[in-house]
Design an enzyme around this catalytic site. Structure first.
Site, PDB file in Angstrom:
ATOM      1  N   CYS A 214      30.057  39.001  42.097  1.00  0.00           N
ATOM      2  CA  CYS A 214      30.818  40.062  42.782  1.00  0.00           C
ATOM      3  C   CYS A 214      30.234  41.396  42.354  1.00  0.00           C
ATOM      4  O   CYS A 214      29.073  41.466  41.931  1.00  0.00           O
ATOM      5  CB  CYS A 214      32.315  39.948  42.496  1.00  0.00           C
ATOM      6  SG  CYS A 214      32.777  40.175  40.757  1.00  0.00           S
TER       7      CYS A 214
ATOM      8  N   ASN B 137      32.033  41.913  38.118  1.00  0.00           N
ATOM      9  CA  ASN B 137      32.101  40.706  37.259  1.00  0.00           C
ATOM     10  C   ASN B 137      33.306  40.755  36.317  1.00  0.00           C
ATOM     11  O   ASN B 137      33.272  40.211  35.219  1.00  0.00           O
ATOM     12  CB  ASN B 137      30.795  40.497  36.465  1.00  0.00           C
ATOM     13  CG  ASN B 137      30.679  39.115  35.805  1.00  0.00           C
ATOM     14  OD1 ASN B 137      30.015  38.984  34.779  1.00  0.00           O
ATOM     15  ND2 ASN B 137      31.294  38.102  36.357  1.00  0.00           N
TER      16      ASN B 137
ATOM     17  N   CYS C  82      36.692  40.777  38.086  1.00  0.00           N
ATOM     18  CA  CYS C  82      37.832  40.278  38.878  1.00  0.00           C
ATOM     19  C   CYS C  82      37.476  38.990  39.621  1.00  0.00           C
ATOM     20  O   CYS C  82      37.823  37.893  39.199  1.00  0.00           O
ATOM     21  CB  CYS C  82      38.310  41.340  39.871  1.00  0.00           C
ATOM     22  SG  CYS C  82      38.925  42.848  39.088  1.00  0.00           S
ATOM     23  N   ARG C  83      36.793  39.136  40.757  1.00  0.00           N
ATOM     24  CA  ARG C  83      36.601  37.980  41.637  1.00  0.00           C
ATOM     25  C   ARG C  83      35.668  36.916  41.084  1.00  0.00           C
ATOM     26  O   ARG C  83      36.000  35.723  41.118  1.00  0.00           O
ATOM     27  CB  ARG C  83      36.079  38.448  43.003  1.00  0.00           C
ATOM     28  CG  ARG C  83      37.075  39.278  43.773  1.00  0.00           C
ATOM     29  CD  ARG C  83      36.433  40.017  44.918  1.00  0.00           C
ATOM     30  NE  ARG C  83      35.503  41.038  44.435  1.00  0.00           N
ATOM     31  CZ  ARG C  83      34.693  41.754  45.189  1.00  0.00           C
ATOM     32  NH1 ARG C  83      34.667  41.534  46.503  1.00  0.00           N
ATOM     33  NH2 ARG C  83      33.902  42.662  44.672  1.00  0.00           N
ATOM     34  N   SER C  84      34.485  37.315  40.594  1.00  0.00           N
ATOM     35  CA  SER C  84      33.544  36.257  40.186  1.00  0.00           C
ATOM     36  C   SER C  84      33.966  35.501  38.922  1.00  0.00           C
ATOM     37  O   SER C  84      33.710  34.292  38.842  1.00  0.00           O
ATOM     38  CB  SER C  84      32.104  36.781  40.081  1.00  0.00           C
ATOM     39  OG  SER C  84      31.957  37.780  39.108  1.00  0.00           O
TER      40      SER C  84
ATOM     41  N   ASP D 108      37.938  42.781  47.625  1.00  0.00           N
ATOM     42  CA  ASP D 108      37.942  43.373  46.290  1.00  0.00           C
ATOM     43  C   ASP D 108      39.373  43.797  45.936  1.00  0.00           C
ATOM     44  O   ASP D 108      39.947  44.653  46.607  1.00  0.00           O
ATOM     45  CB  ASP D 108      37.006  44.591  46.326  1.00  0.00           C
ATOM     46  CG  ASP D 108      36.833  45.235  44.971  1.00  0.00           C
ATOM     47  OD1 ASP D 108      37.573  44.856  44.043  1.00  0.00           O
ATOM     48  OD2 ASP D 108      35.973  46.116  44.851  1.00  0.00           O
TER      49      ASP D 108
HETATM   50  P1  4NP Z   1      35.094  42.713  41.049  1.00  0.00           P
HETATM   51  O1  4NP Z   1      36.087  43.965  41.172  1.00  0.00           O
HETATM   52  O2  4NP Z   1      33.835  43.086  41.799  1.00  0.00           O
HETATM   53  O3  4NP Z   1      35.845  41.618  41.749  1.00  0.00           O
HETATM   54  O4  4NP Z   1      34.873  42.458  39.589  1.00  0.00           O
HETATM   55  C1  4NP Z   1      35.683  45.267  40.863  1.00  0.00           C
HETATM   56  C2  4NP Z   1      35.679  45.699  39.569  1.00  0.00           C
HETATM   57  C3  4NP Z   1      35.326  47.004  39.276  1.00  0.00           C
HETATM   58  C4  4NP Z   1      34.966  47.860  40.299  1.00  0.00           C
HETATM   59  C5  4NP Z   1      34.969  47.419  41.591  1.00  0.00           C
HETATM   60  C6  4NP Z   1      35.314  46.116  41.878  1.00  0.00           C
HETATM   61  N1  4NP Z   1      34.635  49.209  39.995  1.00  0.00           N
HETATM   62  O5  4NP Z   1      34.346  49.969  40.931  1.00  0.00           O
HETATM   63  O6  4NP Z   1      34.625  49.613  38.830  1.00  0.00           O
END
Ligand code: 4NP
Length: 153
Positions: free
Chosen positions: A7, A10, A12-14, A124
């Site tokens: 993602c 790294n 949340c989703r992944s 996201d």
């Molecule tokens: P992820 O979520 O891609 O599912 O881990 C996010 C975590 C942090 C950010 C964006 C999405 N950020 O912009 O910091």
């Protein structure tokens, strides 16, 4: 079989996808090595987001690990790179050394039997409410079950 979930952050989703794939593989008795990474560098070294961990734990899924950034060498280490959304797809494919590597990249939700063909992103949840994290847990579990079924079928 080695699978990498990817993602943006790294956190949340992944990590949730990684845990769901490990859970599905274990349940099906299939040997799959799984890891996760983010295309961005913002959260390197951080544990998974507290909100993601809480939503997953409530559903009986334990998420762990520390964020790391995706790197081109991952194309050599993994048989399948399962990306969470189209932006991740573009960012990962842009780092592929050749066509063969591009062929190893798939949208994770393409394995989700309930996903609409026009809605193959795992949204996201980072800037949204608690409900988004609950949705992510359900989506990654369905996609993980589909992925394991396809890889073992
Ligand atoms: P992820 O979520 O891609 O599912 O881990 C996010 C975590 C942090 C950010 C964006 C999405 N950020 O912009 O910091």
């Amino acid at each position: 079989m080695r699978v990498l979930a990817v993602c943006l952050g790294n956190i949340c989703r992944s990590p949730a996808a990684e845990a769901a794939i490990a859970e599905a593989a274990s349940g099906a008795g299939v040997d799959i090595e799984v890891d996760s990474a983010g295309t961005g560098a913002y959260h390197i070294g951080e544990p998974p987001d507290e909100r993601m961990r809480r939503a997953a734990a409530r559903a009986g899924l334990s998420i762990s690990g520390r964020a790391r950034q995706f790197e081109p060498a991952d194309f050599d280490r993994f048989d399948l790179i399962a990306v969470m959304d189209r932006t991740n797809l573009r960012d990962v494919v842009a780092q592929a050394p050749d066509e063969d590597a591009i062929g190893r990249v798939r949208l994770f939700r393409s394995f989700d039997p309930e996903a609409d063909p026009d809605g193959l992103d795992v949204p996201d949840p980072y800037y949204g409410g608690a409900d988004g994290f609950v949705q992510v847990v359900a989506m990654v579990r369905r996609a993980a079950a589909g992925l394991v079924a396809e890889l073992s079928g």
